[in-house]
Design a protein around this motif. Structure first.
Motif, mmCIF file in Angstrom:
data_model
loop_
_atom_site.group_PDB
_atom_site.id
_atom_site.type_symbol
_atom_site.label_atom_id
_atom_site.label_comp_id
_atom_site.label_asym_id
_atom_site.label_seq_id
_atom_site.Cartn_x
_atom_site.Cartn_y
_atom_site.Cartn_z
ATOM 1 N N GLY A 11 -28.154 28.262 -20.557
ATOM 2 C CA GLY A 11 -29.580 28.546 -20.636
ATOM 3 C C GLY A 11 -30.443 27.295 -20.741
ATOM 4 N N THR A 12 -29.823 26.166 -21.005
ATOM 5 C CA THR A 12 -30.585 24.925 -21.103
ATOM 6 C C THR A 12 -30.563 24.185 -19.763
ATOM 7 N N SER A 13 -31.254 23.044 -19.714
ATOM 8 C CA SER A 13 -31.322 22.241 -18.494
ATOM 9 C C SER A 13 -30.867 20.822 -18.794
ATOM 10 N N LEU A 14 -30.332 20.163 -17.788
ATOM 11 C CA LEU A 14 -29.897 18.777 -17.913
ATOM 12 C C LEU A 14 -30.423 17.991 -16.721
ATOM 13 N N THR A 15 -30.980 16.818 -16.992
ATOM 14 C CA THR A 15 -31.441 15.934 -15.917
ATOM 15 C C THR A 15 -30.513 14.747 -15.804
ATOM 16 N N ILE A 16 -30.040 14.516 -14.602
ATOM 17 C CA ILE A 16 -29.128 13.418 -14.290
ATOM 18 C C ILE A 16 -29.900 12.369 -13.513
ATOM 19 N N GLN A 17 -29.708 11.110 -13.887
ATOM 20 C CA GLN A 17 -30.423 10.022 -13.245
ATOM 21 C C GLN A 17 -29.494 9.191 -12.366
ATOM 22 N N CYS A 18 -30.036 8.699 -11.272
ATOM 23 C CA CYS A 18 -29.318 7.791 -10.384
ATOM 24 C C CYS A 18 -30.217 6.601 -10.085
ATOM 25 N N GLN A 19 -29.764 5.423 -10.462
ATOM 26 C CA GLN A 19 -30.542 4.192 -10.282
ATOM 27 C C GLN A 19 -29.723 3.207 -9.455
ATOM 28 N N VAL A 20 -30.348 2.645 -8.416
ATOM 29 C CA VAL A 20 -29.679 1.660 -7.564
ATOM 30 C C VAL A 20 -30.408 0.331 -7.708
ATOM 31 N N ASP A 21 -29.670 -0.756 -7.651
ATOM 32 C CA ASP A 21 -30.306 -2.050 -7.895
ATOM 33 C C ASP A 21 -30.843 -2.700 -6.622
ATOM 34 N N SER A 22 -30.849 -1.967 -5.509
ATOM 35 C CA SER A 22 -31.486 -2.447 -4.291
ATOM 36 C C SER A 22 -31.977 -1.236 -3.491
ATOM 37 N N GLN A 23 -32.876 -1.510 -2.556
ATOM 38 C CA GLN A 23 -33.486 -0.398 -1.821
ATOM 39 C C GLN A 23 -32.475 0.291 -0.917
ATOM 40 N N VAL A 24 -32.581 1.593 -0.885
ATOM 41 C CA VAL A 24 -31.663 2.382 -0.069
ATOM 42 C C VAL A 24 -32.464 3.215 0.923
ATOM 43 N N THR A 25 -31.801 3.562 2.015
ATOM 44 C CA THR A 25 -32.442 4.401 3.020
ATOM 45 C C THR A 25 -32.457 5.855 2.581
ATOM 46 N N MET A 26 -31.291 6.316 2.144
ATOM 47 C CA MET A 26 -31.149 7.736 1.832
ATOM 48 C C MET A 26 -30.454 7.891 0.483
ATOM 49 N N MET A 27 -30.802 8.965 -0.208
ATOM 50 C CA MET A 27 -30.122 9.328 -1.445
ATOM 51 C C MET A 27 -29.755 10.802 -1.368
ATOM 52 N N PHE A 28 -28.568 11.124 -1.835
ATOM 53 C CA PHE A 28 -28.055 12.488 -1.782
ATOM 54 C C PHE A 28 -27.465 12.878 -3.130
ATOM 55 N N TRP A 29 -27.409 14.182 -3.347
ATOM 56 C CA TRP A 29 -26.717 14.721 -4.524
ATOM 57 C C TRP A 29 -25.637 15.694 -4.065
ATOM 58 N N TYR A 30 -24.434 15.499 -4.635
ATOM 59 C CA TYR A 30 -23.290 16.351 -4.332
ATOM 60 C C TYR A 30 -22.809 17.030 -5.607
ATOM 61 N N ARG A 31 -22.167 18.168 -5.429
ATOM 62 C CA ARG A 31 -21.499 18.854 -6.527
ATOM 63 C C ARG A 31 -20.006 18.943 -6.210
ATOM 64 N N GLN A 32 -19.207 18.707 -7.231
ATOM 65 C CA GLN A 32 -17.755 18.833 -7.092
ATOM 66 C C GLN A 32 -17.263 19.765 -8.182
ATOM 67 N N GLN A 33 -17.012 21.006 -7.835
ATOM 68 C CA GLN A 33 -16.515 21.972 -8.805
ATOM 69 C C GLN A 33 -15.063 21.635 -9.143
ATOM 70 N N PRO A 34 -14.594 22.088 -10.302
ATOM 71 C CA PRO A 34 -13.267 21.682 -10.792
ATOM 72 C C PRO A 34 -12.161 21.851 -9.755
ATOM 73 N N GLY A 35 -11.455 20.777 -9.484
ATOM 74 C CA GLY A 35 -10.338 20.805 -8.553
ATOM 75 C C GLY A 35 -10.714 20.997 -7.104
ATOM 76 N N GLN A 36 -11.983 20.883 -6.783
ATOM 77 C CA GLN A 36 -12.417 21.151 -5.419
ATOM 78 C C GLN A 36 -13.063 19.939 -4.774
ATOM 79 N N SER A 37 -13.522 20.154 -3.554
ATOM 80 C CA SER A 37 -14.115 19.077 -2.782
ATOM 81 C C SER A 37 -15.593 18.901 -3.129
#
Lengths: 116, 115
Positions: free
Chosen positions: B16-42
């Protein structure tokens, strides 16, 4: 849409021996790239090797090499002189060329265990 | 080589709660993506984080559940909202740099457990 299939959920090999991990894919694209990523227990995804589809020559990176068969849509990874540090989950991944920058499609993964 | 920092590395959260995940890169990037990996899966692509505009979501993922921000070229956040145990997964940030737009690099991942 493309699909990537890894038919070996688990593999094991003795230290110093050679092992081959299989990967097949399906796509209608002509311009694409293929990758093998390694994910050790630390969770970090590490790029092992990449292959451009337009190149006929198989990619090689030290102990890692691929067998890229474009007509058969097959992309296997060979690890020579296996080391204990090679123990990890290995993912085959596909990237379409053009505007799909970095947008990867992954296979199911193969857990590789290297035994001493 | 560039450094991709993802925070937190792990968390245990109440349903019922929420969590915010941060991603910081130390140089400029063209694209950023978020992936999910469920237990034991791809890995499954959640969305492309677009700078200064709404993220582009993949089939099966919606903004209300996974709001994403990308205020500049080096930073993005993923929020997992109204969590349930089914959200227990590893969440990974991935980036593509200007110098090589056909190679994706990953953060170290966030292992989320929802209880």
């Amino acid at each position: 849409a493309q699909t990537v299939t890894q038919s070996q959920p688990e593999m094991s090999v003795q230290e110093a021996e050679t092992v081959t991990l299989s990967c097949t894919y399906d796509t209608s694209e002509n311009n694409y790239y293929l990758f093998w990523y390694k994910q050790p227990p630390s969770r970090q995804m590490i790029l092992v090797i990449r292959q451009e589809a337009y190149k006929q020559q198989n990619a090689t990176e030290n102990r890692f090499s691929v067998n890229f068969q474009k007509a058969a849509k097959s992309f296997s990874l060979k690890i020579s002189d296996s080391q204990l540090g090679d123990t990890a989950m290995y993912f085959c991944a596909f990237l379409a060329g053009g505007t799909s920058y970095g947008k990867l499609t992954f296979g199911q993964g193969t857990i590789l265990t290297v035994h001493p | 080589s560039a450094v991709i920092s993802q925070k937190p590395s792990r968390d245990i959260c109440q349903r019922g709660t929420s969590l915010t995940i941060q991603c910081q890169v130390d140089s400029q990037v063209t694209m950023m993506f978020w992936y999910r990996q469920q237990p034991g899966q791809s890995l499954t692509l959640i969305a492309t984080a677009n700078q200064g505009s709404e993220a582009t979501y993949e089939s099966g993922f919606v903004i209300d559940k996974f709001p994403i921000s990308r205020p500049n070229l080096t930073f993005s956040t993923l929020t997992v909202s109204n969590m349930s145990p089914e959200d227990s997964s590893i969440y990974l940030c991935s980036v593509v740099f200007r110098r090589s737009n056909t190679e994706a690099f990953f953060g170290q991942g966030t292992r989320l457990t929802v209880v």
